[in-house]
Design a protein around this motif. Structure first.
Motif, PDB file in Angstrom:
ATOM      1  N   GLU A  21       0.836  -1.212   0.000  1.00  0.00           N
ATOM      2  CA  GLU A  21       0.000   0.000   0.000  1.00  0.00           C
ATOM      3  C   GLU A  21       0.867   1.258   0.000  1.00  0.00           C
ATOM      4  O   GLU A  21       0.578   2.230  -0.699  1.00  0.00           O
ATOM      5  CB  GLU A  21      -0.938  -0.004   1.209  1.00  0.00           C
ATOM      6  N   LYS A  22       1.934   1.224   0.777  1.00  0.00           N
ATOM      7  CA  LYS A  22       2.848   2.366   0.819  1.00  0.00           C
ATOM      8  C   LYS A  22       3.486   2.601  -0.552  1.00  0.00           C
ATOM      9  O   LYS A  22       3.605   3.747  -1.010  1.00  0.00           O
ATOM     10  CB  LYS A  22       3.923   2.118   1.882  1.00  0.00           C
ATOM     11  N   GLN A  38       0.913   4.149  -2.917  1.00  0.00           N
ATOM     12  CA  GLN A  38       0.747   5.573  -2.646  1.00  0.00           C
ATOM     13  C   GLN A  38       1.936   6.381  -3.171  1.00  0.00           C
ATOM     14  O   GLN A  38       1.751   7.479  -3.695  1.00  0.00           O
ATOM     15  CB  GLN A  38       0.566   5.809  -1.143  1.00  0.00           C
TER      16      GLN A  38
END
Length: 150
Positions: free
Chosen positions: A78-79, A82
């Motif tokens: 997820e990081k 992003q």
């Protein structure tokens, strides 16, 4: 005689095509939801338990370790997603639409993007051409380019 043979062949062809179209259509399969971290850890632990003959105590410890690792990997994924989106936003403000589209195609496929799963074997693509890092965003250049073509 030729007319009778032709009529018989035509009748057979009609019956064969009618039979083909009479078969029931398969119901549409709903898109699968991705498994949860717990489900993934459970599957992985079950495989390890079978292959390594783990005891119940070992299986519980392995499950917890697997669950922690999967959650950590999901957070990292997820990081990264992003970070890619932030980079794409910055690039969009710097590059022209054409340059941005070229840049987006240079990036290659992004894991987790629609249209990059097993269905790609069959030539199906997502709603965006190429591998747009702005997929799903309001300001995606793919939507603007599609509107320009209409």
């Amino acid at each position: 005689m030729k007319k009778q043979i032709f009529a018989a062949v035509t009748a057979l062809c009609l019956m064969a095509t009618t039979t083909l179209f009479a078969q029931e259509a398969k119901p549409k399969v709903e898109p699968k939801t991705p498994p949860t971290a717990e489900q993934l850890a459970e599957r992985q632990t079950e495989r390890m338990t079978q292959r390594l003959n783990l005891t119940d105590a070992q299986a519980k410890q392995v499950y917890q370790l697997n669950l922690d690792q999967i959650k950590q990997m999901q957070a990292m994924r997820e990081k990264m997603r992003q970070a890619r989106m932030a980079q794409a936003d910055k690039m969009k403000s710097i590059l022209s639409t054409e340059q941005f589209m070229q840049w987006a195609q240079m990036q290659g496929p992004c894991p987790g993007q629609p249209g990059n799963g097993p269905q790609m074997k069959h030539g199906k693509k997502g709603p965006h051409h190429g591998d747009c890092p702005m997929a799903g965003k309001k300001n995606c250049p793919c939507k603007a380019q599609a509107a320009d073509k209409k």
